[in-house]
Design an enzyme around this catalytic site. Sequence first.
Site, PDB file in Angstrom:
ATOM      1  N   SER A  93     -22.704 -74.630  19.446  1.00  0.00           N
ATOM      2  CA  SER A  93     -22.954 -75.154  18.104  1.00  0.00           C
ATOM      3  C   SER A  93     -24.293 -74.631  17.558  1.00  0.00           C
ATOM      4  O   SER A  93     -24.497 -73.422  17.462  1.00  0.00           O
ATOM      5  CB  SER A  93     -22.907 -76.687  18.130  1.00  0.00           C
ATOM      6  OG  SER A  93     -22.852 -77.217  16.835  1.00  0.00           O
ATOM      7  N   ASP A 194     -11.611 -77.937  15.417  1.00  0.00           N
ATOM      8  CA  ASP A 194     -13.010 -78.345  15.558  1.00  0.00           C
ATOM      9  C   ASP A 194     -13.343 -79.215  14.357  1.00  0.00           C
ATOM     10  O   ASP A 194     -13.261 -78.762  13.217  1.00  0.00           O
ATOM     11  CB  ASP A 194     -13.908 -77.101  15.608  1.00  0.00           C
ATOM     12  CG  ASP A 194     -15.362 -77.415  15.915  1.00  0.00           C
ATOM     13  OD1 ASP A 194     -15.837 -78.511  15.566  1.00  0.00           O
ATOM     14  OD2 ASP A 194     -16.050 -76.544  16.488  1.00  0.00           O
ATOM     15  N   HIS A 224     -14.772 -79.661  19.405  1.00  0.00           N
ATOM     16  CA  HIS A 224     -16.076 -79.025  19.228  1.00  0.00           C
ATOM     17  C   HIS A 224     -16.855 -78.867  20.532  1.00  0.00           C
ATOM     18  O   HIS A 224     -17.347 -77.777  20.843  1.00  0.00           O
ATOM     19  CB  HIS A 224     -16.914 -79.811  18.225  1.00  0.00           C
ATOM     20  CG  HIS A 224     -18.244 -79.173  17.942  1.00  0.00           C
ATOM     21  ND1 HIS A 224     -18.354 -77.923  17.357  1.00  0.00           N
ATOM     22  CD2 HIS A 224     -19.518 -79.595  18.183  1.00  0.00           C
ATOM     23  CE1 HIS A 224     -19.633 -77.608  17.238  1.00  0.00           C
ATOM     24  NE2 HIS A 224     -20.356 -78.597  17.736  1.00  0.00           N
TER      25      HIS A 224
END
Length: 256
Positions: A93, A194, A224
């Site tokens: 991320s 996601d 995610h």
Amino acid sequence: MPILPGAEPIRHDGSQTGVLLCHGFTGSPQSLRPWARHLADRGYTVSLPLLPGHGTRWEDLQVTGWEDWYATVDRELRSLRARCSEVFVCGLSMGGALALRLAAKHGDDVSGVVVVNPASTFPRLEGYALPVLRQLMRSTRGLTDDIAKEGSHEIGYNRVPLHAAYSLRNLFRRLRTELPEVTQPLLLLHSRTDHVVPPSDSALILSLVSSTDVTETVLEDSYHVATLDHDAERIFADTHGFISRISARTTARDGA
């Protein structure tokens, strides 16, 4: 402020191949701990730092910004380079954004990049409103545990401090101008589904980097936080295979 149990940083001394892992926004090293352990078990020197403002309480994140988070991983990279002959950078991320910026700024000091569901944009409406909203309210509801695997849990904040979110938006803006400077081999893995970072962020990154050795993998069974999800073992194995391949190629070239 005490660190939340499980959110502690990880460091492991191993071979001359170093791996730096960067966790995500409002998260902690816990989300990458199995990844780090997998790499340590294969003999690598591993560093997984706790970013400033993370792993304690969301109020601590409120007084930090992207410069603080990047400075931490930058120091860790320099420390690994002092001890290792080659270093790979990895991230989840926002940690993927930090890893890509390290590659852009450090050139040949980074041998390769592995990113999972990397973030590179901010939701448009929220982004436009942030400059005003952060003056009116301190935080908004956070999103953690975007994980398909039942029983898997991410240690993170349930509130997002808006000053820090505004800084995150600025990091993404800066990163997008720097992505063409990324030339290292790149392994990018992203989830089909996601709920935090759209797949279009991965597509944007792939369109902007200058890397010629690029592998894109779609994760079909994870959300995610894929490093704690059904596809985690694939991520770990693919990372080890990627590092082994690049290291062998570098060794052969240096020998020649």
